[in-house]
Design a protein around this motif. Structure first.
Motif, PDB file in Angstrom:
ATOM      1  N   TYR A  55      30.608  18.917  25.653  1.00 20.53           N
ATOM      2  CA  TYR A  55      30.205  19.939  24.677  1.00 20.53           C
ATOM      3  C   TYR A  55      29.061  20.786  25.231  1.00 20.53           C
ATOM      4  CZ  TYR A  55      27.805  21.939  20.665  1.00 20.53           C
ATOM      5  OH  TYR A  55      27.163  22.801  19.812  1.00 20.53           O
ATOM      6  N   SER A  58      30.273  23.282  27.771  1.00 19.23           N
ATOM      7  CA  SER A  58      31.371  24.188  27.387  1.00 19.23           C
ATOM      8  C   SER A  58      30.955  25.640  27.652  1.00 19.23           C
ATOM      9  CB  SER A  58      31.768  23.984  25.936  1.00 19.23           C
ATOM     10  OG  SER A  58      30.814  24.530  25.072  1.00 19.23           O
ATOM     11  N   PRO A  59      31.851  26.421  28.240  1.00 18.74           N
ATOM     12  CA  PRO A  59      31.485  27.790  28.633  1.00 18.74           C
ATOM     13  C   PRO A  59      31.014  28.633  27.447  1.00 18.74           C
ATOM     14  CG  PRO A  59      33.680  27.222  29.439  1.00 18.74           C
ATOM     15  CD  PRO A  59      33.239  26.104  28.585  1.00 18.74           C
ATOM     16  N   LYS A  60      31.624  28.400  26.264  1.00 21.26           N
ATOM     17  CA  LYS A  60      31.253  29.188  25.096  1.00 21.26           C
ATOM     18  C   LYS A  60      29.787  28.951  24.743  1.00 21.26           C
ATOM     19  CE  LYS A  60      33.182  30.201  20.569  1.00 21.26           C
ATOM     20  NZ  LYS A  60      34.093  29.758  19.510  1.00 21.26           N
ATOM     21  N   ASP A  63      27.473  30.448  27.414  1.00 27.25           N
ATOM     22  CA  ASP A  63      27.429  31.907  27.302  1.00 27.25           C
ATOM     23  C   ASP A  63      26.534  32.330  26.141  1.00 27.25           C
ATOM     24  OD1 ASP A  63      29.925  34.529  27.338  1.00 27.25           O
ATOM     25  OD2 ASP A  63      28.316  34.025  28.748  1.00 27.25           O
ATOM     26  N   LEU A  75      28.639  40.994  37.116  1.00 22.03           N
ATOM     27  CA  LEU A  75      29.547  40.694  38.221  1.00 22.03           C
ATOM     28  C   LEU A  75      29.060  41.460  39.455  1.00 22.03           C
ATOM     29  CD1 LEU A  75      33.182  40.808  36.854  1.00 22.03           C
ATOM     30  CD2 LEU A  75      32.043  38.893  37.935  1.00 22.03           C
ATOM     31  N   ARG A  77      28.950  43.897  42.379  1.00 18.47           N
ATOM     32  CA  ARG A  77      29.729  45.117  42.667  1.00 18.47           C
ATOM     33  C   ARG A  77      30.057  45.190  44.142  1.00 18.47           C
ATOM     34  NH1 ARG A  77      32.632  45.614  39.390  1.00 18.47           N
ATOM     35  NH2 ARG A  77      31.731  45.050  37.405  1.00 18.47           N
ATOM     36  N   GLU A  78      29.179  44.577  44.925  1.00 18.33           N
ATOM     37  CA  GLU A  78      29.401  44.588  46.370  1.00 18.33           C
ATOM     38  C   GLU A  78      29.330  43.152  46.848  1.00 18.33           C
ATOM     39  OE1 GLU A  78      27.502  47.665  49.206  1.00 18.33           O
ATOM     40  OE2 GLU A  78      26.398  45.803  49.488  1.00 18.33           O
ATOM     41  N   ILE A  79      30.342  42.740  47.556  1.00 13.22           N
ATOM     42  CA  ILE A  79      30.347  41.361  48.011  1.00 13.22           C
ATOM     43  C   ILE A  79      30.141  41.357  49.511  1.00 13.22           C
ATOM     44  CG2 ILE A  79      31.798  39.308  48.264  1.00 13.22           C
ATOM     45  CD1 ILE A  79      33.080  40.107  45.598  1.00 13.22           C
ATOM     46  N   ARG A  80      29.195  40.569  49.946  1.00 11.19           N
ATOM     47  CA  ARG A  80      28.938  40.452  51.381  1.00 11.19           C
ATOM     48  C   ARG A  80      29.188  39.025  51.803  1.00 11.19           C
ATOM     49  NH1 ARG A  80      25.350  44.189  53.874  1.00 11.19           N
ATOM     50  NH2 ARG A  80      24.888  45.937  52.496  1.00 11.19           N
ATOM     51  N   ILE A  81      29.855  38.890  52.931  1.00 11.82           N
ATOM     52  CA  ILE A  81      30.047  37.557  53.496  1.00 11.82           C
ATOM     53  C   ILE A  81      29.378  37.561  54.853  1.00 11.82           C
ATOM     54  CG2 ILE A  81      31.740  35.924  54.394  1.00 11.82           C
ATOM     55  CD1 ILE A  81      33.600  36.829  52.179  1.00 11.82           C
ATOM     56  N   VAL A  82      28.470  36.659  55.058  1.00  9.68           N
ATOM     57  CA  VAL A  82      27.741  36.585  56.326  1.00  9.68           C
ATOM     58  C   VAL A  82      28.167  35.300  57.012  1.00  9.68           C
ATOM     59  CG1 VAL A  82      25.492  36.493  57.410  1.00  9.68           C
ATOM     60  CG2 VAL A  82      25.797  37.817  55.310  1.00  9.68           C
ATOM     61  N   LYS A  83      28.768  35.483  58.186  1.00  8.74           N
ATOM     62  CA  LYS A  83      29.205  34.300  58.942  1.00  8.74           C
ATOM     63  C   LYS A  83      28.055  33.854  59.823  1.00  8.74           C
ATOM     64  CE  LYS A  83      34.105  33.719  59.765  1.00  8.74           C
ATOM     65  NZ  LYS A  83      35.234  33.951  60.650  1.00  8.74           N
ATOM     66  N   LEU A  84      27.669  32.618  59.698  1.00 13.64           N
ATOM     67  CA  LEU A  84      26.580  32.105  60.522  1.00 13.64           C
ATOM     68  C   LEU A  84      27.163  31.528  61.801  1.00 13.64           C
ATOM     69  CD1 LEU A  84      24.520  30.331  57.711  1.00 13.64           C
ATOM     70  CD2 LEU A  84      24.077  32.541  58.772  1.00 13.64           C
TER      71      LEU A  84
ATOM     72  N   PRO B 180      35.572  18.925  22.373  1.00 15.28           N
ATOM     73  CA  PRO B 180      34.202  19.317  22.725  1.00 15.28           C
ATOM     74  C   PRO B 180      34.010  20.813  22.894  1.00 15.28           C
ATOM     75  CG  PRO B 180      35.294  18.262  24.587  1.00 15.28           C
ATOM     76  CD  PRO B 180      36.203  18.111  23.423  1.00 15.28           C
ATOM     77  N   ASN B 181      35.098  21.540  23.163  1.00 13.76           N
ATOM     78  CA  ASN B 181      34.962  22.987  23.351  1.00 13.76           C
ATOM     79  C   ASN B 181      35.218  23.771  22.069  1.00 13.76           C
ATOM     80  OD1 ASN B 181      34.551  23.266  26.337  1.00 13.76           O
ATOM     81  ND2 ASN B 181      36.430  22.061  26.319  1.00 13.76           N
ATOM     82  N   TYR B 254      38.461  30.528  28.828  1.00 17.54           N
ATOM     83  CA  TYR B 254      37.310  31.058  28.105  1.00 17.54           C
ATOM     84  C   TYR B 254      37.206  32.574  28.294  1.00 17.54           C
ATOM     85  CZ  TYR B 254      32.566  32.408  27.082  1.00 17.54           C
ATOM     86  OH  TYR B 254      31.474  33.084  26.596  1.00 17.54           O
ATOM     87  N   ILE B 593      32.052  43.227  52.488  1.00 19.10           N
ATOM     88  CA  ILE B 593      31.464  43.535  53.796  1.00 19.10           C
ATOM     89  C   ILE B 593      31.280  42.207  54.521  1.00 19.10           C
ATOM     90  CG2 ILE B 593      29.452  44.527  54.967  1.00 19.10           C
ATOM     91  CD1 ILE B 593      29.055  46.125  52.271  1.00 19.10           C
ATOM     92  N   THR B 595      29.882  40.330  57.877  1.00 18.91           N
ATOM     93  CA  THR B 595      29.005  40.450  59.055  1.00 18.91           C
ATOM     94  C   THR B 595      28.850  39.068  59.688  1.00 18.91           C
ATOM     95  OG1 THR B 595      27.092  40.136  57.638  1.00 18.91           O
ATOM     96  CG2 THR B 595      27.687  42.396  58.162  1.00 18.91           C
ATOM     97  N   LYS B 597      26.061  36.609  61.871  1.00 20.11           N
ATOM     98  CA  LYS B 597      24.646  36.455  62.165  1.00 20.11           C
ATOM     99  C   LYS B 597      24.469  35.193  62.982  1.00 20.11           C
ATOM    100  CE  LYS B 597      20.187  36.356  59.823  1.00 20.11           C
ATOM    101  NZ  LYS B 597      19.485  36.213  58.553  1.00 20.11           N
TER     102      LYS B 597
END
Lengths: 121, 605
Positions: A55, A58-60, A63, A75, A77-84, B180-181, B254, B593, B595, B597
């Protein structure tokens, strides 16, 4: 006479022992029953707690809490993925992949130490 | 003469024997003050008593043996019913959606209550349990040996009743279903009745798996009524109910319910439904209905809120049905992508029927017929396909038949065979009038295009497991392959992508994620017959990402206003849910994007 007395004593002891065993058995039964009840109580409590956790998670509800606290997640708007990329290790530390070091007792080929494989970067 | 010798002499003298007396061989006291007759009488009495005892023994041990053994059995033997635990319901990530907890139930023994006690107890219990005082007094006056007062009450109420310490009022634990929900998935999961039997939804459909089997323990009890565990004679263990693992994802569910609720409230809809599916295997990721209810507080909501609209409500699909017509025509080779159709500038008279488009269009190619959602263009495409073939594809896409989803109450919809079509049916059915379908049928049909041509039976159950996690039942995919050719499905995906990019579905565009879909705005049928010009069913159906679809969704709003277009009211719901759902599932949008590193490795590694 003494023999007869001893015989009677033995017989009586056997019967008393039998009765005592039965009484202990019944007493143990009550104890088992009591312990089982406690065990069932704990199981029920665990179920109640798991329900409470579900309980609370619970997402509700989460939120609603975020909204009440005015935590305004958005959310991305720009997603960056950095590879190490791990840096090359020094030559002295290099080990070719897939090899094992021979440990103490080199002349005894059947004695080898297993080494964790390292890969060259 | 010595006395001893005299006594001995007399003892040795034989007494005269009475021939018939049984006591003739008994030694007789010599010179006794008690008369022989009294002794005889006493002896008779003693023997008589013993005879009575022997007689009673014979009666008890032989004649009444069965009866008395039965009474003893009833007193000593104890049969304990072991209630099975009702199975749990989990989502696809094994999060608990439904569980059973022990709660107190209150009973009374009116037969043992005194006249004055009845009124006192009734007053106390009416305050604790919230029951009517005079009703309680009436029930207590009936002198029954057992009556339920209130079942499955709150723990505090049970404690308060226990504190009364009244031997004629008792508390017994029973299991009650809890969710529960709260209202999440309520229409899907259903609820249980007072005896913990499923009455709606999944609780009803899988009741035989969830409820388990009662067990019995044959044992003995002592004088206080306590069980003597060591004297257990026989044990038939209870089989606890199995657990359901659904395909539903709690978080996606949900998201769906939240956005549907917001849209229905914003657009004053009478009702709404939304489904999210995996188009590659027919698994349902979420299924929402609005309005809904909280199964933990059933009585606070009207019963109409309980139905699962996604499978129980059918509607005329309107423009989203054009997908079926165009796909069928393409698959049969009746039309080609580059074919042109004259859309008669928005008005076309066919016999007594006049067809209208929302906007006047001239010549449109096949793609534009769908992008601009031209009714006239679609009817012309259907004319090339033919009535029989059109009906064939309608059935192949799953309309007019139950989908077989594991939920009770699914309706078939309305699809009449060509033999029952009127002269104007070919001017209505191609764009979704004169047919009725459920939301699940529409989305399952769209999945055929999303996954490249295969119809998958929609399913909500992943597997059934026992307490130890061993699979009892695993869902097998229901597949009807090769509904359409893969290249036709690919073409349709491109067309539907353009519907979202250029056509009526622009509100469902998601930045960085290519989306394909179709809007629908279908007129509702008036009770007096004919179509309404002010009441509509607005819908949007689509999938994303276009190249390798991961999710598909349908959103339907019943009678929204003031705006009623599918693109306006349903499209945004699709956008918000699918965008968040894809990110949640780890999908990387196209505008990600990437990159590299370099970092130094730690010496400790």
């Amino acid at each position: 006479m003494i023999r007869k007395f001893l015989l009677c004593l033995c017989i009586i002891s056997i019967f008393l022992g039998y009765v005592a065993q039965k009484v202990n058995l019944v007493r143990l039964s009550y104890e088992i029953d009591h312990k089982e009840k406690i065990y069932r109580e704990f199981l029920e409590e665990q179920k109640h707690l798991r329900f409470k956790v579900a309980y609370l998670k619970s997402p509700k509800r989460l939120d609603a809490m975020m909204e009440a606290a005015k935590i305004n997640f958005q959310l991305p708007r720009e997603i960056r993925i950095v590879k190490l990329m791990p840096q090359d290790i020094e030559p002295s530390q290099k080990l070719s992949s897939g090899t094992t070091e021979e440990g103490f007792g080199n002349w005894l080929n059947w004695i080898k130490e297993a080494q964790a494989k390292t890969t060259r970067s | 003469m010595e006395i001893g010798s005299i006594g001995l002499k007399r003892l040795k003298q034989k007494q005269p024997a009475v021939k018939s007396s049984p006591f003739r061989y008994l030694p007789r006291p010599v010179n006794s003050a008690v008369s022989p007759n009294r002794i005889r009488l006493l002896t008779y009495l003693i023997f008589g008593l013993f005879a009575l005892i022997a007689f009673q023994l014979v009666i008890l041990a032989w004649i009444r043996q069965d009866e008395l053994a039965g009474i003893a059995k009833r007193q000593h033997n104890l049969v304990i019913e072991i209630q099975p635990k009702r199975g749990l319901i989990y989502d696809s990530n094994l999060k608990e959606l439904a569980t059973s907890l022990r709660v107190p139930s209150i009973y009374a023994v009116p037969r043992l209550m005194g006249n004055k006690e009845r009124f006192i107890v009734a007053k106390q219990l009416s305050q604790i349990l919230g029951l009517n005082y005079s009703d309680l007094v009436k029930r207590f006056s009936k002198k029954k040996s057992f009556v339920w007062l209130k079942r499955r009450v709150k723990d505090e109420q049970g404690e308060a009743v226990k504190k009364l310490k009244n031997p004629n009022v008792g508390v017994v634990p029973e299991y009650k279903r809890f969710y529960p929900n709260t209202s999440l998935m309520a229409n899907l999961m259903g609820f249980c009745g007072i005896d913990n039997n499923g009455l709606e939804g999944l609780e009803l459909k899988f009741d035989s798996y969830l409820k388990g089997k009662t067990g019995y323990r044959y044992t003995k009890r002592d004088a206080m009524g306590r069980e003597i565990v060591a004297m257990e004679e026989k044990l038939i263990p209870a089989v606890n109910g199995y657990h359901l693992v659904l395909t539903i994802d709690q978080y996606i569910q949900y998201l769906t319910e939240k956005e549907l609720n917001a849209a229905c409230t914003q657009w004053n809809a009478k009702g709404g439904m939304a489904i999210v599916m995996n188009p590659n295997d027919g698994a349902i990721l979420s299924m929402a209905s609005w309005p809904t209810y909280d199964p933990n507080h059933l009585k606070d909501y009207p019963s109409a809120n309980r139905r699962n609209r996604a499978i129980t409500d059918f509607f005329e699909p309107g423009s989203i049905f054009k997908i079926v017509t165009v796909t069928g025509a393409l698959n049969e080779g009746a039309v080609h992508i580059e074919d042109k159709f004259d859309c008669m500038h928005g008005i076309w008279q066919i016999g007594r029927r006049t067809l209208h488009d929302v906007h006047p269009y001239g010549i449109l190619d096949l793609q534009e017929v769908l992008i601009k959602s031209s009714n006239i263009g679609t009817v012309k495409v259907a004319a090339r396909l033919g009535a029989q073939k059109l009906y064939y594809y309608i059935k192949q896409f799953g309309f007019g038949a139950i989908s077989g989803i594991e939920l009770p109450g699914e309706v078939v919809g309305i699809v009449r065979p060509p033999s029952q079509w009127s002269g104007t049916s070919m001017a209505s059915i191609p764009y979704g009038q004169e047919v009725a379908a459920t939301a699940i049928q529409c989305l399952s049909a769209l999945n055929v295009i999303a996954n490249g041509g295969t119809y998958y039976k929609p399913h909500i159950l992943n597997k059934i497991i026992d307490d130890k996690g061993i699979e009892i039942v695993t869902t097998k995919l229901g597949v009807k392959k090769n509904i359409v050719k893969p290249e036709v499905a690919a073409s349709m995906r491109r067309i539907l992508e353009r519907v979202v990019e250029e056509g009526t579905g622009k509100t469902s565009q998601i930045e960085g994620i290519p989306v394909a879909g179709k809007t629908g705005t279908a007129q509702k049928i008036l009770p007096t017959g004919g179509y309404s010009h002010s009441n509509f069913v607005a819908s949007f159906i689509g999938f994303a990402p276009v190249d390798k679809p991961l999710v598909s969704m349908i959103v339907v709003l019943d009678d929204p206003h003031p705006s009623y277009y599918g693109g306006t009211v349903a499209g945004p719901v699709f956008k918000k849910v699918i965008e968040q759902a894809l990110l949640y599932k780890g999908y990387r949008p196209q505008n990600t994007i990437q990159t590299k590193k370099t970092v130094q490795k730690s010496r400790h590694e």
